[in-house]
Design a protein around this motif. Structure first.
Motif, short mmCIF file in Angstrom:
data_model
loop_
_atom_site.label_atom_id
_atom_site.label_comp_id
_atom_site.label_asym_id
_atom_site.label_seq_id
_atom_site.Cartn_x
_atom_site.Cartn_y
_atom_site.Cartn_z
N GLN A 1 15.57 10.92 6.29
CA GLN A 1 16.08 11.41 7.58
C GLN A 1 15.24 12.60 8.02
O GLN A 1 15.67 13.75 7.95
CB GLN A 1 17.55 11.82 7.44
CG GLN A 1 18.47 10.70 6.96
CD GLN A 1 19.89 11.21 6.79
OE1 GLN A 1 20.66 11.32 7.73
NE2 GLN A 1 20.26 11.51 5.55
N VAL A 2 14.02 12.30 8.47
CA VAL A 2 13.10 13.36 8.87
C VAL A 2 12.53 13.05 10.24
O VAL A 2 12.01 11.96 10.48
CB VAL A 2 11.95 13.52 7.86
CG1 VAL A 2 11.16 14.80 8.18
CG2 VAL A 2 12.46 13.56 6.44
N ALA A 3 12.64 13.99 11.16
CA ALA A 3 12.09 13.85 12.50
C ALA A 3 11.19 15.04 12.80
O ALA A 3 11.12 16.01 12.02
CB ALA A 3 13.22 13.77 13.53
N LEU A 4 10.48 14.98 13.93
CA LEU A 4 9.54 16.02 14.31
C LEU A 4 9.85 16.51 15.72
O LEU A 4 10.04 15.70 16.63
CB LEU A 4 8.11 15.49 14.20
CG LEU A 4 6.96 16.45 14.41
CD1 LEU A 4 5.75 16.02 13.55
CD2 LEU A 4 6.53 16.54 15.88
N TYR A 5 9.89 17.82 15.89
CA TYR A 5 10.08 18.42 17.21
C TYR A 5 8.70 18.52 17.86
O TYR A 5 7.91 19.41 17.54
CB TYR A 5 10.75 19.79 17.06
CG TYR A 5 10.84 20.59 18.34
CD1 TYR A 5 10.93 19.99 19.59
CD2 TYR A 5 10.87 21.98 18.29
CE1 TYR A 5 11.01 20.74 20.76
CE2 TYR A 5 10.97 22.74 19.44
CZ TYR A 5 11.03 22.11 20.67
OH TYR A 5 11.12 22.86 21.83
N ASP A 6 8.42 17.62 18.79
CA ASP A 6 7.07 17.49 19.32
C ASP A 6 6.65 18.70 20.15
O ASP A 6 5.49 19.10 20.12
CB ASP A 6 6.97 16.20 20.13
CG ASP A 6 5.55 15.67 20.21
OD1 ASP A 6 4.76 15.98 19.30
OD2 ASP A 6 5.25 14.90 21.14
N GLY A 7 7.56 19.28 20.92
CA GLY A 7 7.20 20.45 21.71
C GLY A 7 6.94 21.68 20.86
O GLY A 7 6.15 22.55 21.22
N MET B 1 0.84 -1.19 0.00
CA MET B 1 0.00 0.00 0.00
C MET B 1 0.88 1.24 0.00
O MET B 1 1.80 1.37 0.80
CB MET B 1 -0.90 -0.01 1.24
CG MET B 1 -1.94 1.09 1.26
SD MET B 1 -3.15 0.91 2.60
CE MET B 1 -2.12 1.13 4.05
N ASP B 2 0.61 2.17 -0.90
CA ASP B 2 1.36 3.42 -0.95
C ASP B 2 1.05 4.28 0.26
O ASP B 2 0.02 4.11 0.93
CB ASP B 2 1.01 4.20 -2.22
CG ASP B 2 1.48 3.49 -3.49
OD1 ASP B 2 2.43 2.70 -3.39
OD2 ASP B 2 0.89 3.73 -4.56
N ALA B 3 1.93 5.24 0.55
CA ALA B 3 1.71 6.13 1.69
C ALA B 3 0.53 7.07 1.46
O ALA B 3 -0.06 7.59 2.41
CB ALA B 3 2.97 6.94 1.97
N ALA C 1 7.77 15.54 2.88
CA ALA C 1 9.15 15.13 2.63
C ALA C 1 9.24 13.62 2.41
O ALA C 1 10.01 13.15 1.56
CB ALA C 1 10.03 15.55 3.81
N HIS C 2 8.44 12.87 3.17
CA HIS C 2 8.41 11.41 3.00
C HIS C 2 7.95 11.03 1.60
O HIS C 2 8.51 10.12 0.98
CB HIS C 2 7.47 10.81 4.05
CG HIS C 2 7.25 9.34 3.90
ND1 HIS C 2 8.15 8.40 4.33
CD2 HIS C 2 6.22 8.65 3.34
CE1 HIS C 2 7.69 7.18 4.06
NE2 HIS C 2 6.51 7.30 3.46
N LEU C 3 6.95 11.73 1.08
CA LEU C 3 6.45 11.44 -0.28
C LEU C 3 7.55 11.64 -1.32
O LEU C 3 7.54 10.98 -2.37
CB LEU C 3 5.26 12.34 -0.61
CG LEU C 3 3.93 12.06 0.07
CD1 LEU C 3 2.90 13.09 -0.34
CD2 LEU C 3 3.43 10.65 -0.25
N LEU C 4 8.49 12.53 -1.03
CA LEU C 4 9.57 12.81 -1.96
C LEU C 4 10.80 11.94 -1.71
O LEU C 4 11.84 12.14 -2.33
CB LEU C 4 9.96 14.29 -1.87
CG LEU C 4 8.89 15.26 -2.38
CD1 LEU C 4 9.24 16.69 -2.02
CD2 LEU C 4 8.71 15.12 -3.90
N ALA D 1 3.78 17.60 11.18
CA ALA D 1 3.66 16.27 10.58
C ALA D 1 3.26 16.35 9.11
O ALA D 1 3.55 15.44 8.33
CB ALA D 1 2.65 15.44 11.36
N VAL D 2 2.60 17.44 8.72
CA VAL D 2 2.22 17.61 7.32
C VAL D 2 3.47 17.79 6.46
O VAL D 2 3.63 17.14 5.42
CB VAL D 2 1.27 18.81 7.15
CG1 VAL D 2 0.89 19.01 5.69
CG2 VAL D 2 0.01 18.62 8.00
N VAL D 3 4.36 18.66 6.90
CA VAL D 3 5.61 18.87 6.16
C VAL D 3 6.46 17.61 6.19
O VAL D 3 7.09 17.24 5.18
CB VAL D 3 6.38 20.07 6.73
CG1 VAL D 3 7.75 20.21 6.08
CG2 VAL D 3 5.57 21.35 6.53
#
Length: 278
Positions: free
Chosen positions: A256-262, A1-3, A249-252, A243-245
């Motif tokens: 190496q992508v992380a999220l700053y939760d705070g 299944m694609d993302a 980036a994941h689609l492309l 998470a949208v950005v």
């Protein structure tokens, strides 16, 4: 299944034994809308409602922080989401909150997770069937797991200020990023993390609400000076549109992508952090 899956694909897959559909609509800044009530008024058949407002770490005052792995797994089990499920997430929010749910699931070990392109709005615009009320849920086993590599905290973001090892991309509006518009949270300064760049989350979508793809999507990152081959950390106001950005980036193919939760709720409220404006 694609993302990213289409409404046509989902319509054909409805009823498949391993398919689980999730409504992850959330209105972080609009208390007049009730996502649970809207879900019960009409959702894609088989969809369960993931309450992002409640799926948080209650041990912190920061808004919307990731819950402990055990809590997350327990809530997913109660929703009937488990190991081996193919999970498709949609939303009906201007903040495209399905991306936050996608990131949370991936961070907690779910493998086969996708976002419905165009969300509920596209499904409804095409005249497809909706169901009212709640779905009957059956518990499934969801393994407790959390991938810390996908998450950044304040100490790591401060260290990155010195090292510059990771590009920081802010998903808030241009006015919020520049500081021209005040932060809506009391005690949170205006502006952005020094050295970060701005990609407003809504710039990743076409006029019809579907995701930009390929070179069109890549041009948004290129215009902001983001190198998708190098490490990226996304941020926003409270970790939702970041998470949208991240998903874009994941689609492309960025790996190496992380999220700053705070996000800015934490950085902007900390007197010890540097802030940039304009």
């Amino acid at each position: 299944m694609d993302a990213l899956v289409s409404t046509d694909w989902l319509a054909e897959e409805l009823g498949a034994n391993d398919l689980r559909i999730v409504d992850a609509t959330y209105f972080a800044t609009d208390p007049t809308r009730d996502p649970a009530a809207e879900y019960e008024a009409g959702h894609i058949p088989g969809a369960v409602f993931m309450d992002l407002a409640d799926l948080v770490d209650t041990a912190t005052d920061l808004p919307g922080m990731l819950p402990p792995a055990e809590k997350f797994a327990s809530r997913m089990q109660a929703l009937g989401l488990g190991d081996g499920s193919r999970i498709v997430i949609y939303d009906n929010s201007p903040h495209h909150t399905a991306a936050r749910a996608w990131w949370m699931l991936k961070t907690h070990g779910a493998h086969d997770v996708a976002i419905l392109d165009g969300g509920l709005a596209k499904w409804k615009a095409e005249g497809r069937v909706l169901k009212k009320g709640k779905e009957t849920l059956r518990h499934r086993h969801f393994t407790v797991w959390k991938d810390e590599k996908a998450v950044r905290d304040l100490a790591q973001m401060k260290a990155n200020q010195a090292s510059g090892a990771e590009q920081v991309v802010d998903a808030r509006s241009a006015a919020r990023f520049s500081g021209a518009e005040a932060d809506p949270r009391p005690g949170v300064a205006p502006g952005h993390i020094p050295g970060s760049v701005n990609i407003p989350q809504d710039s990743l979508f076409e006029a019809d609400g579907t995701w930009k793809r390929g070179d069109t999507l890549k041009s948004v990152f290129d215009a902001a000076g983001v190198d998708l081959a190098k490490p990226i950390v996304t941020t926003c106001g409270s970790g939702v549109t970041a998470a949208v950005v991240l998903f874009g980036a994941h689609l492309l193919g960025a790996s190496q992508v992380a999220l700053y939760d705070g996000s800015w709720s934490e950085w902007g409220a900390d007197a010890a952090t540097e802030k940039a404006v304009a």
